[in-house]
Design an enzyme around this catalytic site. Structure first.
Site: not given
Ligand SMILES: C[S@@+](CC[C@H](N)C(=O)[O-])C[C@H]1O[C@@H](n2cnc3c(N)ncnc32)[C@H](O)[C@@H]1O
Length: 222
Positions: A64, A66, A92, A108, A133, A173
Site C-alpha cells: 500500500g 504507492w 491487488d 487478479d 507496480d 513497472k
Molecule cells: C512490488 S508489489 C507492489 C508494491 C506497492 N506498489 C506498494 O507501494 O506497496 C507488487 C504487487 O503486485 C501484485 N500483483 C502481481 N500480479 C498481480 C495480478 N495479476 N493481479 C493483481 N495484483 C498482482 C502482487 O500481489 C504484489 O502485491
C-alpha cells in the site's frame, strides 16, 4: 558450497542491505509501508503526474505504499488521514490493510471478473492516472517469467487505453530482459510521449525500471 548454504548467504546479504538501506529508514520514519513509495514519489516529482482532484487507479497496490503516497499528495497539507481531494482505486491479488479513503478491490487483474468490479467502481468515469507496480512471482525460468511480465504490461496498457482520459498517464513497472523492447514498442504505439525512468530508490542490482506514457494516441492510430 551447498545450495542451502548459498541461499543462507544471499538472504544474509539481502537483510544487511535492507537494514542499511536509507529508503527503508526513511519509509519507517515517514510512516510508509514500503520503500517503494519513494519510486513513485521520484517519478511524480520529476513529471508532475499526481494532482489533487484526480481519479487514480493503483494496480498491484499491496502492501500500500504507492496508495499512501497518492493519498498524501491528494490531501490538504499532505495528510495521511482526513479529507481526500480525489479518488483512489487500488487493487491487488493479495489483501491490503485499509488506507482511509482508498477503495480497495482484491483480485487478479488478469481475470475478467476483477475488471468488472473495477468498472463498477469507476461507474463510467475515466482516470487521470493509472500506476502499475504489478510484478508476477518469478519462477527463475527466463522465458516464462518474461512472458508473465509482458502480459501484465499488455493488460495495464489495454486498461489505460480504455479507461484513461485523453491527457492521462500510465506509470508501469517492467524489467530489463522481461520483454522490455516489446513493452516500449507497445507504449510508443499507445502514448504520445513515452519516458523511461529508473528511480534512485530502485536498487541498482534490480532489473526493474519504469515506463511513463503520457497522452493517449487514438486507438486506431498505429
Ligand atoms: C512490488 S508489489 C507492489 C508494491 C506497492 N506498489 C506498494 O507501494 O506497496 C507488487 C504487487 O503486485 C501484485 N500483483 C502481481 N500480479 C498481480 C495480478 N495479476 N493481479 C493483481 N495484483 C498482482 C502482487 O500481489 C504484489 O502485491
Amino acid at each position: 558450497m551447498s545450495t542451502k548454504a548459498k541461499s543462507k548467504k544471499v538472504n544474509k546479504a539481502w537483510l544487511h542491505d535492507h537494514i542499511n538501506d536509507p529508503y527503508v529508514k526513511l519509509a519507517t520514519r515517514e510512516g510508509y509501508r514500503a520503500r517503494a513509495a519513494y519510486k513513485l514519489k521520484e517519478i511524480d516529482e520529476s513529471l508532475g503526474l499526481v494532482k489533487p482532484g484526480q481519479l487514480v487507479v493503483d494496480l498491484g497496490s499491496t502492501p500500500g505504499a504507492w496508495s499512501q503516497y497518492l493519498r498524501r499528495r491528494m490531501s490538504p497539507e499532505g495528510a495521511a488521514v482526513g479529507t481526500l481531494n480525489g479518488t483512489i482505486i487500488a487493487l491487488d491479488m493479495l489483501a491490503m490493510e485499509p488506507i482511509e479513503g482508498v477503495t480497495f478491490i482484491q483480485g487478479d487483474f488478469r481475470e475478467a471478473e476483477l475488471l468488472e468490479q473495477v468498472l463498477g467502481v469507476l461507474a463510467g468515469r475515466k482516470a487521470d492516472l493509472v500506476v502499475s507496480d504489478m510484478a508476477p512471482n518469478i519462477s527463475g525460468i527466463h522465458s516464462a517469467d518474461g512472458a508473465r511480465i509482458a502480459h501484465l504490461i499488455e493488460l495495464a496498457v489495454d486498461f489505460a487505453q480504455h479507461h484513461l482520459k485523453p491527457e492521462g498517464a500510465l506509470v508501469a513497472k517492467l524489467f530489463h530482459g522481461g520483454g522490455y523492447d516489446e513493452s516500449v514498442k507497445l507504449f510508443k504505439a499507445s502514448f504520445r510521449t513515452v519516458k523511461p525512468f529508473k528511480p534512485k530508490a530502485s536498487r541498482d542490482k534490480s532489473a526493474e525500471t519504469f515506463l511513463v506514457g503520457m497522452g493517449l494516441k487514438a486507438l486506431d492510430t498505429p
